[in-house]
Structure formats: structure tokens, C-alpha cells
Scaffold this motif. Structure first.
Motif, PDB file in Angstrom:
ATOM      1  N   ARG A  68       0.835  -1.209   0.000  1.00 30.97           N
ATOM      2  CA  ARG A  68       0.000   0.000   0.000  1.00 30.97           C
ATOM      3  C   ARG A  68       0.869   1.258   0.000  1.00 30.97           C
ATOM      4  O   ARG A  68       0.419   2.340  -0.390  1.00 30.97           O
ATOM      5  N   ASN A  69       2.133   1.120   0.423  1.00 31.85           N
ATOM      6  CA  ASN A  69       3.055   2.258   0.398  1.00 31.85           C
ATOM      7  C   ASN A  69       3.486   2.622  -1.019  1.00 31.85           C
ATOM      8  O   ASN A  69       4.077   3.685  -1.231  1.00 31.85           O
ATOM      9  N   TYR A  70       3.213   1.748  -1.983  1.00 32.15           N
ATOM     10  CA  TYR A  70       3.578   2.039  -3.366  1.00 32.15           C
ATOM     11  C   TYR A  70       2.835   3.275  -3.872  1.00 32.15           C
ATOM     12  O   TYR A  70       3.324   3.997  -4.746  1.00 32.15           O
ATOM     13  N   ASP A  71       1.661   3.522  -3.343  1.00 30.72           N
ATOM     14  CA  ASP A  71       0.859   4.673  -3.774  1.00 30.72           C
ATOM     15  C   ASP A  71       1.399   6.005  -3.258  1.00 30.72           C
ATOM     16  O   ASP A  71       0.902   7.062  -3.630  1.00 30.72           O
ATOM     17  N   ASP A 110       3.383  -7.680   0.628  1.00 32.25           N
ATOM     18  CA  ASP A 110       2.058  -7.902   1.211  1.00 32.25           C
ATOM     19  C   ASP A 110       1.035  -6.926   0.651  1.00 32.25           C
ATOM     20  O   ASP A 110       1.229  -5.707   0.714  1.00 32.25           O
ATOM     21  N   GLY A 111      -0.059  -7.464   0.075  1.00 31.94           N
ATOM     22  CA  GLY A 111      -1.195  -6.616  -0.297  1.00 31.94           C
ATOM     23  C   GLY A 111      -1.184  -6.119  -1.719  1.00 31.94           C
ATOM     24  O   GLY A 111      -1.339  -4.919  -1.963  1.00 31.94           O
ATOM     25  N   LEU A 112      -1.060  -7.023  -2.691  1.00 28.61           N
ATOM     26  CA  LEU A 112      -1.087  -6.626  -4.102  1.00 28.61           C
ATOM     27  C   LEU A 112      -2.366  -5.866  -4.446  1.00 28.61           C
ATOM     28  O   LEU A 112      -2.345  -4.880  -5.185  1.00 28.61           O
ATOM     29  N   ASP A 113      -3.485  -6.294  -3.888  1.00 25.45           N
ATOM     30  CA  ASP A 113      -4.772  -5.676  -4.211  1.00 25.45           C
ATOM     31  C   ASP A 113      -4.969  -4.330  -3.523  1.00 25.45           C
ATOM     32  O   ASP A 113      -5.985  -3.672  -3.744  1.00 25.45           O
ATOM     33  N   GLU A 114      -4.011  -3.904  -2.696  1.00 27.56           N
ATOM     34  CA  GLU A 114      -4.109  -2.601  -2.038  1.00 27.56           C
ATOM     35  C   GLU A 114      -3.472  -1.489  -2.862  1.00 27.56           C
ATOM     36  O   GLU A 114      -3.505  -0.319  -2.466  1.00 27.56           O
ATOM     37  N   ILE A 115      -2.881  -1.838  -3.989  1.00 30.32           N
ATOM     38  CA  ILE A 115      -2.352  -0.823  -4.900  1.00 30.32           C
ATOM     39  C   ILE A 115      -3.509  -0.223  -5.690  1.00 30.32           C
ATOM     40  O   ILE A 115      -4.366  -0.954  -6.189  1.00 30.32           O
ATOM     41  N   SER A 116      -3.545   1.075  -5.814  1.00 31.54           N
ATOM     42  CA  SER A 116      -4.653   1.721  -6.517  1.00 31.54           C
ATOM     43  C   SER A 116      -4.642   1.344  -7.995  1.00 31.54           C
ATOM     44  O   SER A 116      -3.574   1.105  -8.580  1.00 31.54           O
ATOM     45  N   PRO A 117      -5.830   1.277  -8.632  1.00 38.90           N
ATOM     46  CA  PRO A 117      -5.891   0.942 -10.058  1.00 38.90           C
ATOM     47  C   PRO A 117      -5.046   1.873 -10.924  1.00 38.90           C
ATOM     48  O   PRO A 117      -4.480   1.454 -11.936  1.00 38.90           O
ATOM     49  N   GLU A 118      -4.953   3.154 -10.526  1.00 35.58           N
ATOM     50  CA  GLU A 118      -4.190   4.126 -11.319  1.00 35.58           C
ATOM     51  C   GLU A 118      -2.687   3.813 -11.330  1.00 35.58           C
ATOM     52  O   GLU A 118      -1.979   4.154 -12.269  1.00 35.58           O
ATOM     53  N   PHE A 120      -1.426   0.609 -10.818  1.00 36.94           N
ATOM     54  CA  PHE A 120      -1.128  -0.809 -10.964  1.00 36.94           C
ATOM     55  C   PHE A 120      -0.324  -1.126 -12.227  1.00 36.94           C
ATOM     56  O   PHE A 120       0.570  -1.978 -12.201  1.00 36.94           O
ATOM     57  N   SER A 121      -0.626  -0.481 -13.329  1.00 35.79           N
ATOM     58  CA  SER A 121       0.119  -0.753 -14.569  1.00 35.79           C
ATOM     59  C   SER A 121       1.603  -0.450 -14.391  1.00 35.79           C
ATOM     60  O   SER A 121       2.479  -1.211 -14.830  1.00 35.79           O
ATOM     61  N   GLN A 122       1.866   0.673 -13.726  1.00 38.89           N
ATOM     62  CA  GLN A 122       3.267   1.047 -13.453  1.00 38.89           C
ATOM     63  C   GLN A 122       3.932   0.003 -12.561  1.00 38.89           C
ATOM     64  O   GLN A 122       5.074  -0.418 -12.808  1.00 38.89           O
ATOM     65  N   PHE A 123       3.211  -0.420 -11.525  1.00 39.22           N
ATOM     66  CA  PHE A 123       3.758  -1.440 -10.628  1.00 39.22           C
ATOM     67  C   PHE A 123       4.033  -2.735 -11.389  1.00 39.22           C
ATOM     68  O   PHE A 123       5.092  -3.364 -11.202  1.00 39.22           O
ATOM     69  N   HIS A 124       3.096  -3.133 -12.234  1.00 40.77           N
ATOM     70  CA  HIS A 124       3.240  -4.380 -12.979  1.00 40.77           C
ATOM     71  C   HIS A 124       4.500  -4.355 -13.850  1.00 40.77           C
ATOM     72  O   HIS A 124       5.253  -5.338 -13.926  1.00 40.77           O
ATOM     73  N   GLU A 125       4.743  -3.232 -14.488  1.00 39.45           N
ATOM     74  CA  GLU A 125       5.948  -3.087 -15.318  1.00 39.45           C
ATOM     75  C   GLU A 125       7.209  -3.198 -14.466  1.00 39.45           C
ATOM     76  O   GLU A 125       8.178  -3.875 -14.843  1.00 39.45           O
ATOM     77  N   TYR A 313     -13.141  -9.001  -4.570  1.00 35.63           N
ATOM     78  CA  TYR A 313     -11.754  -8.859  -4.137  1.00 35.63           C
ATOM     79  C   TYR A 313     -11.522  -7.720  -3.158  1.00 35.63           C
ATOM     80  O   TYR A 313     -10.513  -7.711  -2.457  1.00 35.63           O
ATOM     81  N   LYS A 314     -12.435  -6.753  -3.090  1.00 32.95           N
ATOM     82  CA  LYS A 314     -12.309  -5.694  -2.093  1.00 32.95           C
ATOM     83  C   LYS A 314     -13.102  -6.063  -0.835  1.00 32.95           C
ATOM     84  O   LYS A 314     -12.588  -6.011   0.270  1.00 32.95           O
ATOM     85  N   ALA A 315     -14.380  -6.409  -1.041  1.00 34.55           N
ATOM     86  CA  ALA A 315     -15.224  -6.772   0.095  1.00 34.55           C
ATOM     87  C   ALA A 315     -15.201  -8.268   0.369  1.00 34.55           C
ATOM     88  O   ALA A 315     -15.515  -8.695   1.481  1.00 34.55           O
TER      89      ALA A 315
END
Length: 400
Positions: A68-71, A110-118, A120-125, A313-315
Motif C-alpha cells: 500500500r506504500n507504493y501509492d 504484502d497486499g497486491l490488491d491494495e495498490i490503486s488501479p491508477e 497498478f500498470s506502473q507497478f506491474h511493469e 476482491y475488495k469486500a
């Protein structure tokens, strides 16, 4: 862990009974660890980090990263360096780079799904580049949503639910009066393990039930209280209590309150029509009929894919099984049906009474209706029971 458990229903999967890093990375040094909310993914990855330190000493270097700190404007290089500098401020990126190149790195995220959609593409790369550049090192990422990295070469592993003895052991470790723990354990062995299996096999929900046991036990007829607590926990309280700076992000709406408005109407409609499983086409058809969509400013976000992502995946209130979507537990649908109509205006509740009074309706869910009655007994009697009884009452005609 259950290795290769990408979806429910795999019976011949390999079981890993402890957190031995050699076992976890035996077949593949890139692992995606999947588990629903509350199944203790964060606790497991932290324990794995400690086990790596104890097992390898100075031979290997484990990194523990909270994604989540990636954001916060941090890239993976920053996060890797920060993860080590917490323990040794003299570490530089060059030290990290050398460890990873030589296969001495164990990167736990920890927490791949806690990265914001905006982001995520950058993170994936960055992740793709990182795993290719340091292919000799090991990587493990936790997530609720295995679809996020479905196109990556990660081995899928699942966190298995508790079995009965583990549930009993967890309750024994809680700070509660012994008589309460004994009574709750007796209930688990007697009935909860059958009627509330999804709750007592999930450590977070099991703890929640135990901590509220006296309250729930004091009002055994008001079943909706249990589901109200469980729903709130799955939706947001778990993350907020454990991660003070974390805000659960939704793809289709702005916040948890908006999501509840959307999902309550979805559950109300589907429970009323006795629908439990949905193809994507059926789900989309129901979604397009929801009246609450008109209350949101940015309706373009309320797409089938975004809403399914939020629910599953969120709830974590539904899951995919054999190309269809179904509820984690039917009780959530029943509870949200009841909550929706208990909060509805008089006209909507009256219309529900007319619908249920029609012999052609598909509704046959006594549990859902009883929860509604428990939540709003006076309104149900006035707006549903009384009009129904009035409609079938035929005054007797006096014969002279």
C-alpha cells in the motif's frame, strides 16, 4: 498453504503445513499467495519473514514490503531499500542490487490488491522488470485477487481455512474469561462448525465472533447482529483497525458507504427473486436495473468488471466458481436484503409486501424475511402484515 490452488474445488493439491521457505519456493521462486480477507495473509508473511531470518542468517537477505506504500510515490527500488534500512541505515541500493543479483534475496510483498488501479500498470511493469533482472532471487506476493497477475509466471498458492482444532486453539489464546471461551468452544463443536463454517474457519471472523460472543449469545434470536458485524468487518473495519493509514479503495464507487448502497440493492433484488449464482451476463443485467446507480455522480465507473472486482476482491463477499459468481455465504445476501428493506421508505416496503403476497413470486427465504422482521418489526406489521390481512379478510354477511 495449498499449492496450485487457483480456484476452489482442487482436491489433489500439495499441502505445506509450515512456513518453511525451502518448501514454499521448492518448485518456483515466484509465488502468488492467495487468500480471502481475514484469513491471516499479513500474519503469515510476517512469520515467513522471521523464519527466513532464523533459517538463513547472513546467507540470504529477506525483504518485507507493504505494497500500500507504493501509492505514496515510492517505486519498488525505494521500497526494497527502505525495507532494509529500517534495520541497518548504512544499506544502499548497491547492496540491495548485489544481494538480488546473486540470488540471496527473498522479497516478500504484502497486499497486491491494495495498490490503486491508477498505479497498478506502473507497478506491474516494475515487477516484471525486477523479477527478470533478479531471476535467481525469490519473490512472494500476497493478494485476494489472483486475476491481477494472471498473465505473470507466478506459482499460485492458497491459504487454507482453519480446521476445527485450529479454531479451538485460537479461541484458547484470546484474552477472554475462561467460561466464555469454554462456552464458545462448546458451541463451535456442537453447531457453529456446521451452520457458520465460513466464519469459524476464518481467523478474523472467528475472533470477531468470540469477542462478541456474550452480546450475540444474549440475543440469540437476532441473527442479523452476527452478519452485521461480519459484513462491517469484511467491508472495512479489519483493514482500518490493523492499518491506521489504510483506506480501502473501490473501483466502482468512492467509498465503503457508496458500495453498501449499491450492494444492498443488488442483494435485495436477487434474494427477492431467489437468485444465488450469476453468469457475467446475468450479473450485468441485474446491475443495469439498480435504481441506486442514479444517485452516483460518476456512473461510468459502475461497470460489470469494476463492481465484480469490488464485491469479490475488495469486500470478499462473493467468489467465482466454474465461470459463475456466487455468495461467500447466503447469509450475507439475506442480511443485506433485510437491511435494504428495513431502511427503505414506506412505499418501497409496502410494495415488497404486495410482491410477497402474490402467489406467483419466487421468494421462499424465511431466514431473510425473519431478519427483516427482527430489524423493523413495527414497520413490517404496519406496512406488510396489515395490508395483506386486510386484503384477504372477507366480512361475514349476516343472514336474516
Amino acid at each position: 498453504f495449498r499449492s496450485d490452488a487457483s480456484k476452489a474445488g482442487i482436491e489433489d493439491a500439495n499441502i505445506i503445513s509450515d512456513l518453511n521457505p525451502d518448501e514454499i519456493f521448492r518448485d518456483e521462486n515466484r509465488v502468488l499467495l492467495i487468500g480471502m480477507e481475514g484469513i491471516a495473509k499479513t500474519m503469515l508473511i510476517r512469520k515467513l519473514f522471521i523464519n527466513c531470518l532464523e533459517k538463513y542468517g547472513n546467507d540470504k537477505l529477506p525483504f518485507l514490503i507493504t505494497l500500500r506504500n507504493y501509492d505514496k510515490g515510492r517505486n519498488l527500488h525505494n521500497l526494497l531499500t527502505d525495507a532494509i534500512k529500517i534495520y541497518d541505515s548504512s544499506f544502499k541500493w548497491g547492496d540491495v542490487n548485489n544481494a538480488l543479483l546473486n540470488g540471496k534475496g527473498i522479497v516478500l510483498m504484502d497486499g497486491l490488491d491494495e495498490i490503486s488501479p491508477e498505479k497498478f500498470s506502473q507497478f506491474h511493469e516494475e515487477l516484471t522488470s525486477l523479477t527478470k533482472s533478479y531471476s535467481k532471487s525469490s519473490f512472494l506476493i500476497t493478494t485476494r485477487n489472483y486475476n491481477l497477475l494472471s498473465d505473470s509466471n507466478f506459482q499460485l498458492m492458497g491459504v487454507m481455512p482453519f480446521y476445527e482444532q485450529q479454531s479451538v486453539e485460537l479461541i484458547g489464546k484470546l484474552v477472554l474469561p475462561q467460561d466464555e471461551k469454554d462456552s464458545f468452544i462448546a458451541d463451535i463443536k456442537d453447531k457453529y462448525i456446521f451452520s457458520h463454517q465460513e466464519y469459524v474457519t476464518n481467523p478474523m471472523l472467528l475472533t470477531l465472533m468470540a469477542m462478541n460472543y456474550q452480546k450475540l449469545k444474549a440475543a440469540p434470536d437476532n441473527r442479523y447482529q452476527l452478519y452485521e458485524i461480519a459484513y462491517d468487518t469484511l467491508l472495512e473495519k479489519h483493514d482500518r483497525e490493523d492499518k491506521d493509514d489504510y483506506i480501502k479503495r473501490f473501483s466502482s464507487v468512492n467509498n465503503a458507504d457508496d458500495f453498501s448502497l449499491l450492494f444492498k440493492e443488488f442483494c435485495a433484488r436477487t434474494c427477492r427473486d431467489n437468485e444465488l449464482t450469476f453468469t457475467e451476463q446475468k450479473f450485468s443485467s441485474i446491475l443495469n436495473k439498480l435504481m441506486v446507480r442514479n444517485d452516483f455522480g460518476n456512473k461510468s465507473r459502475i461497470t460489470k468488471r469494476n463492481v465484480l472486482d469490488d464485491i469479490c476482491y475488495k469486500a470478499c463477499l462473493m467468489y467465482e466458481k466454474e465461470s459463475e459468481y456466487t455468495f461467500l455465504h447466503r447469509s450475507f445476501q439475506e442480511y443485506l436484503f433485510a437491511a435494504y428493506y428495513a431502511e427503505a421508505d414506506d412505499e418501497r416496503l409496502t410494495n415488497l409486501g404486495r410482491f410477497l403476497g402474490d402467489k406467483g413470486n419466487k421468494f421462499n427465504n424465511e431466514e431473510a424475511f425473519m431478519m427483516l422482521y427482527e430489524m423493523a418489526p413495527d414497520r413490517v406489521e404496519q406496512l406488510m402484515f396489515y395490508p395483506y390481512l386486510k386484503g384477504i379478510y372477507i366480512p361475514m354477511t349476516r343472514i336474516y
